[in-house]
Motif scaffolding. Structure first.
Motif, PDB file in Angstrom:
ATOM      1  N   ARG A 143       3.404 -12.498  25.798  1.00 18.48           N
ATOM      2  CA  ARG A 143       3.506 -12.013  26.874  1.00 18.48           C
ATOM      3  C   ARG A 143       2.359 -12.133  27.693  1.00 18.48           C
ATOM      4  O   ARG A 143       2.593 -11.950  29.016  1.00 18.48           O
ATOM      5  CB  ARG A 143       3.910 -10.311  26.759  1.00 18.48           C
ATOM      6  CG  ARG A 143       4.986 -10.045  25.833  1.00 18.48           C
ATOM      7  CD  ARG A 143       6.503 -10.460  26.332  1.00 18.48           C
ATOM      8  NE  ARG A 143       7.418  -9.803  25.364  1.00 18.48           N
ATOM      9  CZ  ARG A 143       8.017  -8.768  25.460  1.00 18.48           C
ATOM     10  NH1 ARG A 143       7.474  -7.809  26.312  1.00 18.48           N
ATOM     11  NH2 ARG A 143       8.974  -8.363  24.491  1.00 18.48           N
ATOM     12  N   SER A 144       1.135 -12.491  27.036  1.00 20.13           N
ATOM     13  CA  SER A 144       0.140 -12.545  27.863  1.00 20.13           C
ATOM     14  C   SER A 144      -0.414 -13.933  28.143  1.00 20.13           C
ATOM     15  O   SER A 144      -0.149 -14.713  27.320  1.00 20.13           O
ATOM     16  CB  SER A 144      -1.077 -11.755  26.945  1.00 20.13           C
ATOM     17  OG  SER A 144      -1.213 -12.134  25.588  1.00 20.13           O
ATOM     18  N   PRO A 145      -1.280 -14.054  29.035  1.00 21.23           N
ATOM     19  CA  PRO A 145      -1.934 -15.399  29.375  1.00 21.23           C
ATOM     20  C   PRO A 145      -2.902 -16.090  28.695  1.00 21.23           C
ATOM     21  O   PRO A 145      -3.923 -16.486  29.211  1.00 21.23           O
ATOM     22  CB  PRO A 145      -2.222 -15.154  31.089  1.00 21.23           C
ATOM     23  CG  PRO A 145      -2.777 -13.802  31.056  1.00 21.23           C
ATOM     24  CD  PRO A 145      -1.905 -13.039  29.884  1.00 21.23           C
ATOM     25  N   TYR A 146      -2.639 -15.787  27.294  1.00 19.45           N
ATOM     26  CA  TYR A 146      -3.658 -16.561  26.381  1.00 19.45           C
ATOM     27  C   TYR A 146      -3.161 -17.503  25.570  1.00 19.45           C
ATOM     28  O   TYR A 146      -1.984 -17.370  24.957  1.00 19.45           O
ATOM     29  CB  TYR A 146      -4.563 -15.357  25.621  1.00 19.45           C
ATOM     30  CG  TYR A 146      -4.981 -14.233  26.328  1.00 19.45           C
ATOM     31  CD1 TYR A 146      -6.213 -14.354  27.299  1.00 19.45           C
ATOM     32  CD2 TYR A 146      -4.446 -12.992  26.427  1.00 19.45           C
ATOM     33  CE1 TYR A 146      -6.648 -13.214  28.034  1.00 19.45           C
ATOM     34  CE2 TYR A 146      -4.895 -12.026  27.169  1.00 19.45           C
ATOM     35  CZ  TYR A 146      -5.963 -12.303  27.945  1.00 19.45           C
ATOM     36  OH  TYR A 146      -6.415 -11.227  28.649  1.00 19.45           O
ATOM     37  N   ASP A 147      -3.805 -18.440  25.424  1.00 16.67           N
ATOM     38  CA  ASP A 147      -3.403 -19.622  24.425  1.00 16.67           C
ATOM     39  C   ASP A 147      -3.726 -19.228  22.980  1.00 16.67           C
ATOM     40  O   ASP A 147      -3.015 -19.587  21.961  1.00 16.67           O
ATOM     41  CB  ASP A 147      -3.943 -20.994  24.763  1.00 16.67           C
ATOM     42  CG  ASP A 147      -3.551 -21.303  26.319  1.00 16.67           C
ATOM     43  OD1 ASP A 147      -2.377 -21.652  26.679  1.00 16.67           O
ATOM     44  OD2 ASP A 147      -4.548 -21.439  27.101  1.00 16.67           O
ATOM     45  N   LEU A 148      -4.973 -18.682  22.691  1.00 12.90           N
ATOM     46  CA  LEU A 148      -5.335 -18.531  21.474  1.00 12.90           C
ATOM     47  C   LEU A 148      -5.852 -17.030  21.371  1.00 12.90           C
ATOM     48  O   LEU A 148      -6.599 -16.592  22.387  1.00 12.90           O
ATOM     49  CB  LEU A 148      -6.455 -19.556  20.988  1.00 12.90           C
ATOM     50  CG  LEU A 148      -6.227 -21.036  21.300  1.00 12.90           C
ATOM     51  CD1 LEU A 148      -7.627 -21.800  21.019  1.00 12.90           C
ATOM     52  CD2 LEU A 148      -5.253 -21.410  20.163  1.00 12.90           C
ATOM     53  N   SER A 149      -5.815 -16.635  19.991  1.00 11.29           N
ATOM     54  CA  SER A 149      -6.492 -15.311  19.789  1.00 11.29           C
ATOM     55  C   SER A 149      -7.472 -15.306  18.532  1.00 11.29           C
ATOM     56  O   SER A 149      -7.046 -16.059  17.633  1.00 11.29           O
ATOM     57  CB  SER A 149      -5.184 -14.456  19.423  1.00 11.29           C
ATOM     58  OG  SER A 149      -5.621 -13.044  19.436  1.00 11.29           O
ATOM     59  N   LEU A 150      -8.555 -14.835  18.583  1.00  8.44           N
ATOM     60  CA  LEU A 150      -9.780 -14.885  17.840  1.00  8.44           C
ATOM     61  C   LEU A 150     -10.075 -13.542  17.366  1.00  8.44           C
ATOM     62  O   LEU A 150     -10.871 -12.971  18.373  1.00  8.44           O
ATOM     63  CB  LEU A 150     -10.719 -15.603  18.109  1.00  8.44           C
ATOM     64  CG  LEU A 150     -11.867 -16.011  17.362  1.00  8.44           C
ATOM     65  CD1 LEU A 150     -11.487 -16.736  16.111  1.00  8.44           C
ATOM     66  CD2 LEU A 150     -12.982 -16.721  18.139  1.00  8.44           C
ATOM     67  N   PHE A 151      -9.733 -13.047  16.061  1.00 14.65           N
ATOM     68  CA  PHE A 151      -9.740 -11.715  15.792  1.00 14.65           C
ATOM     69  C   PHE A 151     -10.139 -11.719  14.399  1.00 14.65           C
ATOM     70  O   PHE A 151      -9.568 -12.434  13.387  1.00 14.65           O
ATOM     71  CB  PHE A 151      -8.863 -10.530  16.384  1.00 14.65           C
ATOM     72  CG  PHE A 151      -8.765 -10.122  17.954  1.00 14.65           C
ATOM     73  CD1 PHE A 151      -9.331  -9.327  18.273  1.00 14.65           C
ATOM     74  CD2 PHE A 151      -8.094 -10.952  18.558  1.00 14.65           C
ATOM     75  CE1 PHE A 151      -9.480  -8.871  19.654  1.00 14.65           C
ATOM     76  CE2 PHE A 151      -8.008 -11.064  20.082  1.00 14.65           C
ATOM     77  CZ  PHE A 151      -8.868  -9.692  20.369  1.00 14.65           C
ATOM     78  N   PHE A 152     -10.701 -10.427  13.983  1.00 12.14           N
ATOM     79  CA  PHE A 152     -10.744  -9.994  12.493  1.00 12.14           C
ATOM     80  C   PHE A 152      -9.337  -9.341  12.263  1.00 12.14           C
ATOM     81  O   PHE A 152      -9.015  -8.513  12.777  1.00 12.14           O
ATOM     82  CB  PHE A 152     -11.662  -9.050  11.965  1.00 12.14           C
ATOM     83  CG  PHE A 152     -13.088  -9.697  12.099  1.00 12.14           C
ATOM     84  CD1 PHE A 152     -13.396 -10.784  11.110  1.00 12.14           C
ATOM     85  CD2 PHE A 152     -14.059  -9.412  13.074  1.00 12.14           C
ATOM     86  CE1 PHE A 152     -14.742 -10.956  11.028  1.00 12.14           C
ATOM     87  CE2 PHE A 152     -15.240 -10.234  13.027  1.00 12.14           C
ATOM     88  CZ  PHE A 152     -15.585 -11.066  12.157  1.00 12.14           C
ATOM     89  N   ASP A 153      -8.634  -9.920  11.014  1.00 12.31           N
ATOM     90  CA  ASP A 153      -7.300  -9.152  10.739  1.00 12.31           C
ATOM     91  C   ASP A 153      -6.958  -9.561   9.136  1.00 12.31           C
ATOM     92  O   ASP A 153      -8.070 -10.232   8.531  1.00 12.31           O
ATOM     93  CB  ASP A 153      -6.167  -9.250  11.800  1.00 12.31           C
ATOM     94  CG  ASP A 153      -5.579 -10.458  11.389  1.00 12.31           C
ATOM     95  OD1 ASP A 153      -5.870 -11.536  10.675  1.00 12.31           O
ATOM     96  OD2 ASP A 153      -4.551 -10.873  12.293  1.00 12.31           O
ATOM     97  N   ASP A 154      -6.102  -8.968   8.566  1.00 12.47           N
ATOM     98  CA  ASP A 154      -5.758  -9.348   7.189  1.00 12.47           C
ATOM     99  C   ASP A 154      -4.895 -10.134   6.921  1.00 12.47           C
ATOM    100  O   ASP A 154      -4.231 -10.322   5.757  1.00 12.47           O
ATOM    101  CB  ASP A 154      -5.718  -7.751   6.392  1.00 12.47           C
ATOM    102  CG  ASP A 154      -4.314  -7.126   7.114  1.00 12.47           C
ATOM    103  OD1 ASP A 154      -3.860  -7.570   8.150  1.00 12.47           O
ATOM    104  OD2 ASP A 154      -4.044  -6.092   6.752  1.00 12.47           O
ATOM    105  N   THR A 155      -4.391 -11.150   8.097  1.00 14.61           N
ATOM    106  CA  THR A 155      -3.359 -12.221   7.635  1.00 14.61           C
ATOM    107  C   THR A 155      -4.116 -13.257   7.255  1.00 14.61           C
ATOM    108  O   THR A 155      -5.286 -13.728   7.997  1.00 14.61           O
ATOM    109  CB  THR A 155      -2.943 -12.490   8.961  1.00 14.61           C
ATOM    110  OG1 THR A 155      -2.098 -11.143   9.523  1.00 14.61           O
ATOM    111  CG2 THR A 155      -1.712 -13.254   8.893  1.00 14.61           C
TER     112      THR A 155
END
Length: 300
Positions: A143-155
């Motif tokens: 839904r948002s205008p971002y191509d990539l997401s860079l975060f800490f998560d448990d996946t």
């Protein structure tokens, strides 16, 4: 004489979007955060929609809201529709600016991990413009205008590196430490995002020392800078402080380290087609070398 009866009014798109977000996320407050409006606005939109329909979509209780049978029945179709609309909008935006890549990331990652790599990325692809937005939580990429997401998560899928934590401090302070028991004599810095870091790490010790409450910072990068300035000890996230350790600005005074279940992850909810700028940037970041941490310091 032609007959021109009045056309029934369409259901307002903003109200439908508010209903879908609240139903999918389980509440008006969460929907408001995703949509960038107030909870009161979401409530008003939903009430307007229910009034127009003449039927309730939510049951209000003291503990919150829950979907009615009508709401449950219609939610999947609206979720699929808004996902498709989001994909179409992002495809349009990408086609209009094919060499621009938008990355959403945590402020600390933007400042301490991503920013130092941007000069090399620009040199590798001078025709690509990288736009970075710092967010506290991962956005809904459909839904948002971002191509990539860079975060800490448990996946595990898309993980770049594990999240390993341990205390760090300035060299002058490290020289005054003989062992973890000395932590109690110095301020322990923390940040609002990872407020449980000290507790998690201390459990690796057979006899955890008391952790003095030091200053708390809303930005992890600011806590790192204050740690460099000698304000106290901080739990370092290896991915984020590796460069500081490598050049000697920070020292890891104790050997005990804890690798958390989460890790630094780069992903997109949309297919990254070969030859696109987003695919190039994602592949480049996955191959980008990580600064090598200096050996853990020891003290007599």
């Amino acid at each position: 004489m032609p007959v021109a009866p009045p056309r029934p009014k369409d259901l307002p798109l903003t109200a439908l979007r508010a209903f879908e977000a609240a139903a999918r996320l389980g509440g008006f407050a969460a929907a408001a955060q995703e949509l960038g409006v107030t909870p009161g606005a979401v409530t008003a939109h939903v009430k307007q929609l229910e009034s127009t329909l003449g039927a309730p979509l939510f049951t209000r209780t003291p503990r919150g809201v829950r979907l009615t049978a009508l709401g449950q029945q219609t939610l999947p179709a609206f979720t699929a529709a808004f996902d498709a609309l989001g994909t179409a909008v992002n495809d349009l935006r990408s086609a209009a600016a094919p060499r621009t890549v938008h990355i959403a990331t945590l402020p600390a990652i933007a400042q301490l991990w991503l920013s130092p790599r941007l000069p090399a990325l620009r040199a590798a692809a001078p025709d690509i413009t990288v736009s970075i937005t710092a967010l506290e939580t991962p956005p809904n990429l459909k839904r948002s205008p971002y191509d990539l997401s860079l975060f800490f998560d448990d996946t595990a899928q898309g993980r770049l590196t594990p999240d390993t934590i341990f205390p760090v401090c300035a060299p002058a302070l490290a020289a005054r430490l003989r062992g973890p028991e000395d932590i109690a004599r110095f301020p322990c810095l923390s940040d609002a995002t990872w407020s449980d870091d000290w507790h998690l790490w201390s459990q690796t010790l057979p006899d955890p020392p008391p952790i003095p409450q030091g200053p708390t910072f809303s930005l992890y990068a600011l806590a790192v800078e204050e740690c460099v300035n000698g304000a106290g000890l901080l739990i370092g996230h290896e991915t984020l402080v590796a460069a500081h350790i490598a050049d000697g600005r920070l020292i890891a005074p104790f050997p005990q380290r804890l690798t958390l279940e989460r890790g630094l992850r780069l992903w997109s909810d949309r297919p990254l087609r070969p030859g696109t700028a987003a695919r190039f940037v994602a592949d480049w970041l996955r191959r980008a070398p990580f600064p090598s941490p200096a050996p853990t310091a020891t003290h007599p």
